[in-house]
Design a protein around this motif. Structure first.
Motif, PDB file in Angstrom:
ATOM      1  N   THR A  46      -6.927   9.529   4.891  1.00  0.00           N
ATOM      2  CA  THR A  46      -5.569   9.000   4.784  1.00  0.00           C
ATOM      3  C   THR A  46      -5.533   7.508   5.105  1.00  0.00           C
ATOM      4  O   THR A  46      -6.388   6.986   5.800  1.00  0.00           O
ATOM      5  N   ASP A  47      -4.518   6.852   4.579  1.00  0.00           N
ATOM      6  CA  ASP A  47      -4.302   5.440   4.871  1.00  0.00           C
ATOM      7  C   ASP A  47      -3.301   5.310   6.008  1.00  0.00           C
ATOM      8  O   ASP A  47      -2.506   6.207   6.267  1.00  0.00           O
ATOM      9  N   PHE A  48      -3.340   4.168   6.667  1.00  0.00           N
ATOM     10  CA  PHE A  48      -2.441   3.917   7.785  1.00  0.00           C
ATOM     11  C   PHE A  48      -1.228   3.147   7.294  1.00  0.00           C
ATOM     12  O   PHE A  48      -1.340   2.241   6.468  1.00  0.00           O
ATOM     13  N   ALA A  49      -0.068   3.497   7.830  1.00  0.00           N
ATOM     14  CA  ALA A  49       1.178   2.858   7.408  1.00  0.00           C
ATOM     15  C   ALA A  49       1.269   1.430   7.921  1.00  0.00           C
ATOM     16  O   ALA A  49       1.740   0.541   7.220  1.00  0.00           O
ATOM     17  N   GLU A  50       0.810   1.219   9.142  1.00  0.00           N
ATOM     18  CA  GLU A  50       0.926  -0.098   9.774  1.00  0.00           C
ATOM     19  C   GLU A  50      -0.405  -0.509  10.375  1.00  0.00           C
ATOM     20  O   GLU A  50      -1.251   0.327  10.693  1.00  0.00           O
ATOM     21  N   HIS A  77      -0.810   0.951  13.901  1.00  0.00           N
ATOM     22  CA  HIS A  77      -1.245   2.345  13.907  1.00  0.00           C
ATOM     23  C   HIS A  77      -2.761   2.428  13.759  1.00  0.00           C
ATOM     24  O   HIS A  77      -3.421   3.235  14.424  1.00  0.00           O
TER      25      HIS A  77
END
Length: 82
Positions: A47-51, A54
């Motif tokens: 998964t990718d990180f939103a910020e 994070h």
């Protein structure tokens, strides 16, 4: 995550992760192993990180968890070095 993005993240956070690892392990060789495992987990994460914050928190938490698992391993508990 592509290669360029991964390299930027490693370049940006390797010092932070290494400092945390060396403070927990007290040993440069063990800290190197922890840093390597931390960034391998980042590479295999799907998964990718939103910020950005994070991502930084995730790297710190994984680093601390890797330090804890290093000291709770069977080898550390049962091998007595002179």
């Amino acid at each position: 995550m592509d290669t360029n993005e991964y390299e930027k993240i490693v370049t940006k956070y390797i010092d932070t992760v290494y400092r945390i690892a060396i403070s927990h392990t007290g040993n440069a060789a063990d800290a190197d192993d922890v840093v390597q495992q931390t960034f391998v987990k980042l590479l295999t994460k799907k998964t990718d990180f939103a910020e950005e914050e994070h991502l930084k928190r995730w790297l710190i938490r994984v680093c601390v968890n890797e330090c804890n698992s290093l000291f709770s391993s069977f080898w550390r508990k049962n091998v007595n070095l002179f």
